[in-house]
Write a protein that holds these residues in place. Sequence first.
Motif, PDB file in Angstrom:
ATOM      1  N   ASP A 143       0.796  -1.105   0.022  1.00 19.63           N
ATOM      2  CA  ASP A 143      -0.124   0.029   0.061  1.00 19.63           C
ATOM      3  C   ASP A 143       0.836   1.322   0.090  1.00 19.63           C
ATOM      4  O   ASP A 143       0.476   2.149  -0.641  1.00 19.63           O
ATOM      5  CB  ASP A 143      -0.882  -0.006   1.305  1.00 19.63           C
ATOM      6  CG  ASP A 143      -2.018  -1.227   1.124  1.00 19.63           C
ATOM      7  OD1 ASP A 143      -2.129  -1.618  -0.050  1.00 19.63           O
ATOM      8  OD2 ASP A 143      -2.353  -1.502   2.281  1.00 19.63           O
ATOM      9  N   ARG A 144       1.909   1.215   0.775  1.00 13.56           N
ATOM     10  CA  ARG A 144       2.579   2.446   0.885  1.00 13.56           C
ATOM     11  C   ARG A 144       4.194   2.342   0.414  1.00 13.56           C
ATOM     12  O   ARG A 144       4.789   3.476   0.503  1.00 13.56           O
ATOM     13  CB  ARG A 144       2.733   2.869   2.372  1.00 13.56           C
ATOM     14  CG  ARG A 144       1.346   3.132   2.897  1.00 13.56           C
ATOM     15  CD  ARG A 144       1.156   3.485   4.391  1.00 13.56           C
ATOM     16  NE  ARG A 144      -0.041   3.919   4.643  1.00 13.56           N
ATOM     17  CZ  ARG A 144      -0.186   4.209   6.120  1.00 13.56           C
ATOM     18  NH1 ARG A 144       0.728   4.617   7.016  1.00 13.56           N
ATOM     19  NH2 ARG A 144      -1.526   4.429   6.579  1.00 13.56           N
ATOM     20  N   GLY A 145       4.489   1.304   0.058  1.00 14.04           N
ATOM     21  CA  GLY A 145       5.934   1.391  -0.416  1.00 14.04           C
ATOM     22  C   GLY A 145       6.132   0.772  -1.908  1.00 14.04           C
ATOM     23  O   GLY A 145       5.091   1.436  -2.681  1.00 14.04           O
ATOM     24  N   PHE A 146       7.239   0.181  -2.154  1.00  9.49           N
ATOM     25  CA  PHE A 146       7.288  -0.002  -3.657  1.00  9.49           C
ATOM     26  C   PHE A 146       7.282  -1.427  -3.979  1.00  9.49           C
ATOM     27  O   PHE A 146       7.908  -2.332  -3.200  1.00  9.49           O
ATOM     28  CB  PHE A 146       8.733   0.363  -4.120  1.00  9.49           C
ATOM     29  CG  PHE A 146       8.713   1.903  -4.536  1.00  9.49           C
ATOM     30  CD1 PHE A 146       7.946   2.312  -5.525  1.00  9.49           C
ATOM     31  CD2 PHE A 146       9.411   2.704  -3.705  1.00  9.49           C
ATOM     32  CE1 PHE A 146       8.129   3.765  -5.774  1.00  9.49           C
ATOM     33  CE2 PHE A 146       9.527   4.034  -3.918  1.00  9.49           C
ATOM     34  CZ  PHE A 146       8.843   4.696  -4.985  1.00  9.49           C
ATOM     35  N   GLY A 147       6.284  -2.056  -4.867  1.00 11.85           N
ATOM     36  CA  GLY A 147       6.192  -3.518  -5.310  1.00 11.85           C
ATOM     37  C   GLY A 147       5.347  -4.058  -4.189  1.00 11.85           C
ATOM     38  O   GLY A 147       4.588  -3.293  -3.560  1.00 11.85           O
ATOM     39  N   ASP A 148       5.144  -5.547  -4.723  1.00  8.26           N
ATOM     40  CA  ASP A 148       4.157  -6.261  -3.972  1.00  8.26           C
ATOM     41  C   ASP A 148       5.072  -6.584  -2.729  1.00  8.26           C
ATOM     42  O   ASP A 148       6.046  -7.124  -2.666  1.00  8.26           O
ATOM     43  CB  ASP A 148       4.007  -7.726  -4.879  1.00  8.26           C
ATOM     44  CG  ASP A 148       3.069  -8.613  -4.201  1.00  8.26           C
ATOM     45  OD1 ASP A 148       3.695  -9.485  -3.541  1.00  8.26           O
ATOM     46  OD2 ASP A 148       1.858  -8.177  -4.058  1.00  8.26           O
ATOM     47  N   GLY A 149       4.333  -6.575  -1.476  1.00  4.27           N
ATOM     48  CA  GLY A 149       4.954  -6.676  -0.336  1.00  4.27           C
ATOM     49  C   GLY A 149       5.314  -8.219  -0.123  1.00  4.27           C
ATOM     50  O   GLY A 149       6.563  -8.454   0.572  1.00  4.27           O
ATOM     51  N   VAL A 150       4.632  -9.140  -0.605  1.00  4.72           N
ATOM     52  CA  VAL A 150       4.948 -10.682  -0.340  1.00  4.72           C
ATOM     53  C   VAL A 150       6.312 -11.084  -1.246  1.00  4.72           C
ATOM     54  O   VAL A 150       6.985 -11.697  -0.389  1.00  4.72           O
ATOM     55  CB  VAL A 150       3.851 -11.496  -0.633  1.00  4.72           C
ATOM     56  CG1 VAL A 150       4.011 -13.087  -0.616  1.00  4.72           C
ATOM     57  CG2 VAL A 150       2.532 -11.206   0.255  1.00  4.72           C
ATOM     58  N   ARG A 151       6.253 -10.507  -2.397  1.00  6.34           N
ATOM     59  CA  ARG A 151       7.307 -10.637  -3.162  1.00  6.34           C
ATOM     60  C   ARG A 151       8.746 -10.208  -2.609  1.00  6.34           C
ATOM     61  O   ARG A 151       9.874 -10.862  -2.573  1.00  6.34           O
ATOM     62  CB  ARG A 151       7.188 -10.450  -4.651  1.00  6.34           C
ATOM     63  CG  ARG A 151       5.753 -11.011  -5.294  1.00  6.34           C
ATOM     64  CD  ARG A 151       5.737 -10.468  -6.745  1.00  6.34           C
ATOM     65  NE  ARG A 151       6.851 -10.797  -7.464  1.00  6.34           N
ATOM     66  CZ  ARG A 151       6.909  -9.989  -8.797  1.00  6.34           C
ATOM     67  NH1 ARG A 151       6.032  -9.179  -9.215  1.00  6.34           N
ATOM     68  NH2 ARG A 151       7.812 -10.536  -9.604  1.00  6.34           N
TER      69      ARG A 151
END
Length: 387
Positions: A143-151
Motif C-alpha cells: 500500500d505505501r511502499g514499492f512493489g508487491d509486499g509478499v514478493r
Amino acid sequence: MVTLGVIVLFRLGQSLPAPYVTVRAPEADHPLRRLLDLLTGGGLSTLPVFAFGVLPCLAAPPVLRGLIVVIPRLAALRAEGQAGARVLTRYRRRLTVVLGLLGAIGVLGFRGQDILDAHGAIAVVCLTAGTALVLRLAEVITDRGFGDGVRILVLVQVLAVLPSEFLRLYEKTGWAAIAVMAVVTLSVTVITIVVAQGQRRVPVRYAKRMIGVRAYGGTSTYIPLRFPQANSPAVLAAVLLSLPVLLPGAGWLGWLRDEGNPGRIAVYFVLVCLFAFNRAAVTQDMDKVAVELVRVGGFVPGIRPGPWTAEYLDFVNRRIIGFGAFCSGVVALIPVTGLALLDVSPRVPIAGVTLQVVLVFLVSVTLDTTRQAQALRLQRHYEPFLR
C-alpha cells in the motif's frame, strides 16, 4: 523508506526467539531442508517469532482459489466485482492466520512439545501472531511502499539464507564458483528481462458511433499479450522430485536426489515447462477478453467478433505461453546445470532452485520498482497541468 523500515522489522522478527520453544539442531542433509529454509528464511530451524516467514501468505491464495471452485458462495463473491473482492480479501487474511495457527500446532507437535499446557499455548499464540504481523507488514509495503509486499519479503528471506550457501560453495570449488555464478546470473537476468518485457500487441479497432451530431470511437489500440512470470513452477517441480526420495522402499529413485544427474535434470526441465504452461493457460481467459471487446464495440481487424475472436486470441496466446514456458524451463535449467558442473549437488540439495528463485525475484522486483518510480515521476511531472 517505508519499504526499508518494514524489511528491518521483518528481519528482526525472524531473529527474535519465540518464548517457551525448544530449539533443536536441524538435519543438514535432509532433502527438503534447503527448500524450507528458502520459504521461511531459515525460521523453521530456530523457530523465531516470524518462524514461517511469508509461507502462509504464499499458501493462502492457492487454497482460497481451490475453495472458490468448491464453495458456490465464494464463486458468487468473485463475480460481484470490487465488493466481492473486498470480502474475498478478508477471507484470505483470515485463512492466512488459520494456516499460521495450524503450522504452529503442527511444528511444535512434531518437535514433541506439549501444546496443551500453558507454555505450549503461549508459543502457539506467539507464532500465530507473528504470522498475522507478517501479513500486515506485507500489506504495508504493497500500500505505501514499492512493489508487491509478499514478493519483496520472500526476496529478503531468500537473500538472508543465501550467503551461507555461497560460502559453502566457495569452500568446495574455489574461484571456479565465481566464474560459473557470474555466467549463470547474467544469463538468467537477460532471459528473464526479455520474457518479462516482451509482449504481442494484437491490434484492436473500435466502431464509430454517432451521438447527436458528433462521432465517437473509430480509434485504434491493441491488446498486449504477455507471459506471466512466476517462480512456482520451479518450486513445485523441485518438491515433486524430492518427495519420492522420502518414501520408504524408494531406494531405486535415489538418482532424483542428485541434481547433477542428467536424467533428473531432463525430468526437472520437462516438469517446469509443463507447470509453467498450465499456470499461464489457467490464469488467462481469452473468452472474457472477447466478450469485453463485443461489449465496448471493439474488434480485431479481419476477425469476426464473438467466438471467432476468442478462438484467434487463444490461438495466439497459446503460442506465446508455449514459448514462455520453454524459456521458464531454460531459466530453471541454467542454475541447475551450472551447479552440476561444479559438482556440489550432494552437498547443497536443491541449490539450483534456490539460485533461480533468487535471481528471478531480484529481476522482477527491480522491474516493478522501476515501473512504479517511473509512474510516480510522470505523475508529479503532470500534476500541475491537472489542477
